[in-house]
Motif scaffolding. Structure first.
Motif, PDB file in Angstrom:
ATOM      1  N   THR A 237       0.828  -1.196   0.000  1.00  0.00           N
ATOM      2  CA  THR A 237       0.000   0.000   0.000  1.00  0.00           C
ATOM      3  C   THR A 237       0.864   1.247   0.000  1.00  0.00           C
ATOM      4  OG1 THR A 237      -1.582  -1.232   1.326  1.00  0.00           O
ATOM      5  CG2 THR A 237      -1.897   1.135   1.171  1.00  0.00           C
TER       6      THR A 237
ATOM      7  N   HIS B 294       2.246   1.871  -3.358  1.00  0.00           N
ATOM      8  CA  HIS B 294       1.291   2.464  -4.299  1.00  0.00           C
ATOM      9  C   HIS B 294       1.106   3.952  -4.009  1.00  0.00           C
ATOM     10  CE1 HIS B 294      -0.575  -1.794  -4.764  1.00  0.00           C
ATOM     11  NE2 HIS B 294       0.529  -1.654  -5.433  1.00  0.00           N
TER      12      HIS B 294
ATOM     13  N   HIS C 282      -4.846   1.993 -11.636  1.00  0.00           N
ATOM     14  CA  HIS C 282      -5.337   0.649 -11.403  1.00  0.00           C
ATOM     15  C   HIS C 282      -5.063   0.161  -9.984  1.00  0.00           C
ATOM     16  CE1 HIS C 282      -6.919  -1.902 -14.647  1.00  0.00           C
ATOM     17  NE2 HIS C 282      -7.047  -2.730 -13.627  1.00  0.00           N
TER      18      HIS C 282
ATOM     19  N   GLU D 221      -7.056   2.060  -7.495  1.00  0.00           N
ATOM     20  CA  GLU D 221      -8.460   1.664  -7.520  1.00  0.00           C
ATOM     21  C   GLU D 221      -8.632   0.324  -6.793  1.00  0.00           C
ATOM     22  OE1 GLU D 221     -10.025   0.727 -11.339  1.00  0.00           O
ATOM     23  OE2 GLU D 221     -12.063   0.428 -10.551  1.00  0.00           O
ATOM     24  N   ARG D 222      -7.734  -0.567  -7.076  1.00  0.00           N
ATOM     25  CA  ARG D 222      -7.804  -1.889  -6.442  1.00  0.00           C
ATOM     26  C   ARG D 222      -7.706  -1.795  -4.920  1.00  0.00           C
ATOM     27  NH1 ARG D 222      -5.532  -7.606  -5.909  1.00  0.00           N
ATOM     28  NH2 ARG D 222      -3.574  -6.880  -5.073  1.00  0.00           N
ATOM     29  N   ASP D 223      -6.897  -0.864  -4.455  1.00  0.00           N
ATOM     30  CA  ASP D 223      -6.746  -0.684  -3.005  1.00  0.00           C
ATOM     31  C   ASP D 223      -7.936   0.054  -2.388  1.00  0.00           C
ATOM     32  OD1 ASP D 223      -4.338  -1.923  -3.262  1.00  0.00           O
ATOM     33  OD2 ASP D 223      -3.103  -0.162  -2.870  1.00  0.00           O
ATOM     34  N   GLY D 224      -8.875   0.446  -3.233  1.00  0.00           N
ATOM     35  CA  GLY D 224     -10.054   1.149  -2.707  1.00  0.00           C
ATOM     36  C   GLY D 224      -9.806   2.608  -2.393  1.00  0.00           C
ATOM     37  N   LEU D 225      -8.820   3.186  -3.037  1.00  0.00           N
ATOM     38  CA  LEU D 225      -8.471   4.578  -2.757  1.00  0.00           C
ATOM     39  C   LEU D 225      -9.007   5.524  -3.817  1.00  0.00           C
ATOM     40  CD1 LEU D 225      -4.775   3.793  -1.814  1.00  0.00           C
ATOM     41  CD2 LEU D 225      -6.668   4.205  -0.236  1.00  0.00           C
TER      42      LEU D 225
ATOM     43  N   LEU E 277     -11.589   6.799   1.856  1.00  0.00           N
ATOM     44  CA  LEU E 277     -10.319   6.228   2.281  1.00  0.00           C
ATOM     45  C   LEU E 277      -9.157   6.899   1.544  1.00  0.00           C
ATOM     46  CD1 LEU E 277      -9.529   3.899   4.185  1.00  0.00           C
ATOM     47  CD2 LEU E 277      -9.438   2.408   2.174  1.00  0.00           C
TER      48      LEU E 277
END
Lengths: 125, 125
Positions: free
Chosen positions: B13, B16, B62, B65-69, B89
DNA sequence: CAGTATCCGACACGATACTG
DNA sequence: CAGTATCGTGTCGGATACTG
């Protein structure tokens, strides 16, 4: 050691601060002065964090020292005795990094869930 | 996409968030929603920051987005219209990242001076 | 104890070309 | 417009061995 892709100096600093071992070193040094091997052991003792090789710890410490964030105090004795501590500048930086690390820890579950959901959505398609 | 060296999820995280383009994207998105090409241009317009290739911007978006950010909103029209924005988040994370980036900017001179002094000391030896 | 030197493989990144 | 696919290269990071 040339960097092919041109980076602004701030980027380099951020990379040193947020590098895999940089983060850990900075956080450990917030607790106080540490010696080289002490740092290695302290980091190895942390959960789900692997071991730092001597090379990487040396490299990390080196760039942080060069940036004026870490102070290296080598006492002229034998066997060698070297102490690492944060400079004022480094302390400021370390506080920011610790805050970021804490945030990431606190929201770990949430991020992992998001990843699972995202991957699940993709799998069906 | 396997990562050979085992990394804890937080590390991923952080990577990213603090990646070269991740930082820039997050900061831009704090200003509000942006489209893909808009983001590219906004980043290219920044000082001493190069251009993002489409590939890297896509990849960055990408993983965020995958991490929900980051939220990706693709409107079903032609030509395509996609909007990127921060989730709650992501907003929290972006604020941290912006603080770090600002700190680095503010202390840029100081760090550069430290580097010169360090290198000068080494050169003589 | 506190490092440095060397070798090597994985992969991150960029350039380019192509698509719905 | 908003991407994906492929390819080539260079760097990072780890393993191992050696030194003052």
């Amino acid at each position: 050691m040339p960097v092919s892709t041109p980076l602004c100096p701030q980027r380099l600093t951020i990379e040193h601060l947020t590098s895999r071992w940089g983060v850990l070193v900075l956080i450990r040094l917030l607790e106080g002065t540490h010696r080289f091997t002490e740092l290695r052991r302290a980091i190895a003792a942390m959960e789900s964090v692997g071991e730092v090789t001597e090379k990487m710890l040396g490299q990390t410490l080196h760039s942080l020292e060069r940036d004026g964030l870490v102070h290296r105090d080598a006492k002229p004795v034998v066997p060698p005795h070297v102490e690492y501590s944060l400079t004022d500048l480094g302390h400021e930086a370390a506080v920011q990094i610790r805050a970021l690390a804490r945030w990431t820890d606190e929201h770990r579950e949430r991020v992992e869930r998001a990843r699972r959901e995202y991957d699940a959505g993709r799998a069906g398609v």
